[in-house]
Design an enzyme around this catalytic site. Structure first.
Site, PDB file in Angstrom:
ATOM      1  N   LEU A 172       3.787   6.811  -2.097  1.00  0.00           N
ATOM      2  CA  LEU A 172       5.193   7.080  -2.367  1.00  0.00           C
ATOM      3  C   LEU A 172       5.541   7.182  -3.842  1.00  0.00           C
ATOM      4  O   LEU A 172       6.535   7.829  -4.205  1.00  0.00           O
ATOM      5  CB  LEU A 172       6.061   6.036  -1.671  1.00  0.00           C
ATOM      6  CG  LEU A 172       6.043   6.174  -0.148  1.00  0.00           C
ATOM      7  CD1 LEU A 172       6.803   5.038   0.515  1.00  0.00           C
ATOM      8  CD2 LEU A 172       6.629   7.518   0.283  1.00  0.00           C
ATOM      9  N   PHE A 231       0.818  -1.220   0.000  1.00  0.00           N
ATOM     10  CA  PHE A 231       0.000   0.000   0.000  1.00  0.00           C
ATOM     11  C   PHE A 231       0.847   1.262   0.000  1.00  0.00           C
ATOM     12  O   PHE A 231       0.386   2.332  -0.435  1.00  0.00           O
ATOM     13  CB  PHE A 231      -0.961  -0.017   1.193  1.00  0.00           C
ATOM     14  CG  PHE A 231      -0.406   0.498   2.493  1.00  0.00           C
ATOM     15  CD1 PHE A 231      -0.619   1.806   2.894  1.00  0.00           C
ATOM     16  CD2 PHE A 231       0.304  -0.337   3.350  1.00  0.00           C
ATOM     17  CE1 PHE A 231      -0.126   2.281   4.107  1.00  0.00           C
ATOM     18  CE2 PHE A 231       0.786   0.119   4.553  1.00  0.00           C
ATOM     19  CZ  PHE A 231       0.581   1.429   4.934  1.00  0.00           C
ATOM     20  N   LYS A 232       2.091   1.169   0.462  1.00  0.00           N
ATOM     21  CA  LYS A 232       2.932   2.365   0.503  1.00  0.00           C
ATOM     22  C   LYS A 232       3.172   2.946  -0.887  1.00  0.00           C
ATOM     23  O   LYS A 232       3.476   4.131  -1.032  1.00  0.00           O
ATOM     24  CB  LYS A 232       4.266   2.038   1.167  1.00  0.00           C
ATOM     25  CG  LYS A 232       4.151   1.464   2.580  1.00  0.00           C
ATOM     26  CD  LYS A 232       3.620   2.466   3.559  1.00  0.00           C
ATOM     27  CE  LYS A 232       3.459   1.890   4.951  1.00  0.00           C
ATOM     28  NZ  LYS A 232       4.702   1.581   5.651  1.00  0.00           N
ATOM     29  N   ASP A 233       3.050   2.103  -1.927  1.00  0.00           N
ATOM     30  CA  ASP A 233       3.231   2.603  -3.291  1.00  0.00           C
ATOM     31  C   ASP A 233       2.246   3.713  -3.626  1.00  0.00           C
ATOM     32  O   ASP A 233       2.564   4.619  -4.409  1.00  0.00           O
ATOM     33  CB  ASP A 233       3.049   1.475  -4.311  1.00  0.00           C
ATOM     34  CG  ASP A 233       4.202   0.489  -4.323  1.00  0.00           C
ATOM     35  OD1 ASP A 233       5.359   0.919  -4.178  1.00  0.00           O
ATOM     36  OD2 ASP A 233       3.944  -0.725  -4.471  1.00  0.00           O
ATOM     37  N   THR A 236       7.646   0.630   3.474  1.00  0.00           N
ATOM     38  CA  THR A 236       7.949   2.017   3.127  1.00  0.00           C
ATOM     39  C   THR A 236       9.259   2.120   2.361  1.00  0.00           C
ATOM     40  O   THR A 236       9.365   2.841   1.368  1.00  0.00           O
ATOM     41  CB  THR A 236       8.015   2.902   4.385  1.00  0.00           C
ATOM     42  OG1 THR A 236       6.705   3.047   4.921  1.00  0.00           O
ATOM     43  CG2 THR A 236       8.568   4.285   4.067  1.00  0.00           C
TER      44      THR A 236
END
Length: 462
Positions: free
Chosen positions: A116, A111-113, A144
């Site tokens: 980010l 999900f960090k994509d 992350t």
């Protein structure tokens, strides 16, 4: 829109200056002076928007017109152009009361994509238009780091150093970071846990001379842009099923550093009518204990099958406390000073009642996590990663009649095959993940020692 610190000792800043500051110069976290409220009529209009269009609508309330619309649009469409699902975050119906929002279709399968990939484009944009030197420094419990590196690797004018806890992330998470051989990337594997890594990062950002000399920029969720980008998929999920009759909509969120769940809190304050915000965590259950007892007190660290939530000190808790205290920076500073002196924060009375109205929370045991993975594979032929399994366990605990729950799938199960294998399930890895095991690694193992880490940074940033 201007931004101020939760601790009240930073002059109001614009959007780009807030991005560049990351951690506020007084040690607090940056927040908007006023949270914009979206009307029900506007929410209804947003229902027909794509993810990218929704992103642009939400950010338009926060960027102060500092970024021309066409530039912002180009960044957004570039950021999500390499996601494997055209919806960016597709919604999967499991049964009549449960949906899973799949947040793992970006380049690093986590999900960090979502935040980010955009932040990488944003930092690159700022470096070009302002001539800024961008030296990114961050800590990761696993996801992350890979997402941040992927977002900025090879970009001109940017260097990135990521600290991760040595041998305390999954093998795939480690490989996604350390197989990158770009000259602008440094991986430091720290002999310690995530909280140790995060503590060093916060100390370095609080050292204003060091921060200024080496042009340090934040990629962790201490940076408000991370929080704001994550609110988009709360709106997107809700609006995809918001026409499901009279059923109330809950959202269950695997959370360790309080960033993802705080994004939901922010979405609520913007007017998104979420019924219950459910915090799902593991045996490192500081957030569950806070919701149940009113005491925020870091405890002993436990390694679990959901390592991205193996966190005892939740960075974004300060942002929530600021709003719980009705945006009183003086009181907030007193509470944070108490945490530093006494090792805990306690709220009671009306404040505690508000906490329990804001959140439900569940700390999921290791075996329960595995049991949930096996159950949903058997009953629904749907494979969960262990963090998402914690979210599903929380849905089962708190979902009620006439309610629908959206659980966030925060990572692809292939990233955590160590846990999946314990259930007896054999999975097939996506090709990009399989390829990692044949690639050489590039990382430096360092002791949990601030001076040793500083020496590595000085050599890298120059």
């Amino acid at each position: 829109m201007e931004y101020i610190s939760t601790r009240g000792n930073v002059e109001a800043r614009g959007f780009i200056d807030t991005v560049l500051m990351g951690l506020a110069d007084d040690g607090g976290l940056m927040v908007p002076v006023q949270i914009p409220v979206i009307s029900p009529d506007m929410l209804e209009e947003w229902r027909k928007l794509s993810f990218q269009e929704l992103f642009l609508e939400i950010f338009s309330h926060y960027t102060n017109d500092e970024i021309p619309y066409d530039d912002l649009k180009e960044m957004v469409y570039t950021s999500y152009g390499n996601f494997r699902a055209p919806e960016v975050t597709p919604l999967h119906k499991v049964n009549d009361s449960l949906y899973v929002l799949e947040l793992f279709h970006g380049p690093t399968f986590a999900f960090k994509d979502v935040a980010l990939q955009f932040m990488g484009e944003l930092y690159s944009y700022i470096a070009k238009v302002r001539g800024e030197i961008i030296h990114i420094l961050g800590a990761t419990s696993g996801d992350t780091g890979a997402a941040a590196i992927q977002g900025v690797r090879g970009k001109e004018g940017i260097k990135i150093c990521i600290l991760h806890p040595h041998n305390k992330v999954s093998k795939v998470q480690e490989l996604q970071m350390t197989t990158v051989d770009d000259s602008n990337v440094l991986n430091l594997s720290v002999e310690g846990n995530f909280d140790d890594c995060q503590k060093v990062i916060k100390e370095l950002f609080a050292d204003l001379d060091f921060k200024g000399k080496y042009h340090l920029r934040a990629i962790n969720s201490i940076n408000f842009v991370r929080i704001l980008a994550q609110t988009v998929y709360y709106f997107y999920a809700y609006l995809q099923i918001g026409n499901s009759g009279s059923k109330k909509i809950n959202i269950s969120v695997p959370s360790g550093n309080f960033g993802n769940i705080f994004s939901g809190f922010l979405a609520q304050k913007m007017g998104l009518p979420i019924n219950k915000l459910i915090i799902a965590t593991n045996e490192n259950n500081i957030l569950e204990r806070f919701v149940l007892t009113g005491e925020y007190k870091p405890g002993g660290f436990t390694s679990t099958y959901s390592p991205s939530m193996d966190i005892q000190v939740a960075s974004n808790f300060e942002r929530y406390l600021y709003y719980l205290l009705d945006e009183d920076a003086v009181k907030l500073s007193e509470y944070m000073a108490g945490l530093a002196a006494d090792g805990k924060i306690t709220v009671d009375g009306e404040l505690f009642a508000r906490v329990q109205a804001d959140f439900a929370a569940l700390g999921v045991k290791n075996q329960q996590c595995l049991d949930i993975i096996g159950k949903y594979q058997q009953e629904y032929s749907y494979l969960l990663d262990p963090h998402t399994a914690c979210g599903i366990a929380a849905y089962e605990a708190f979902g009620g009649p006439d309610e629908v729950t959206v659980t966030f799938a925060t990572a692809h199960p292939a990233k955590f095959d160590e846990a999946i294998a314990l259930t007896g399930i054999k999975q097939e890895f996506p090709a990009p993940i399989s390829a990692l095991f044949e690639m050489p690694q590039h990382m430096t193992v360092v002791e949990h020692d601030k001076a040793a880490i500083v020496r590595e940074l000085q050599a890298f940033y120059g």
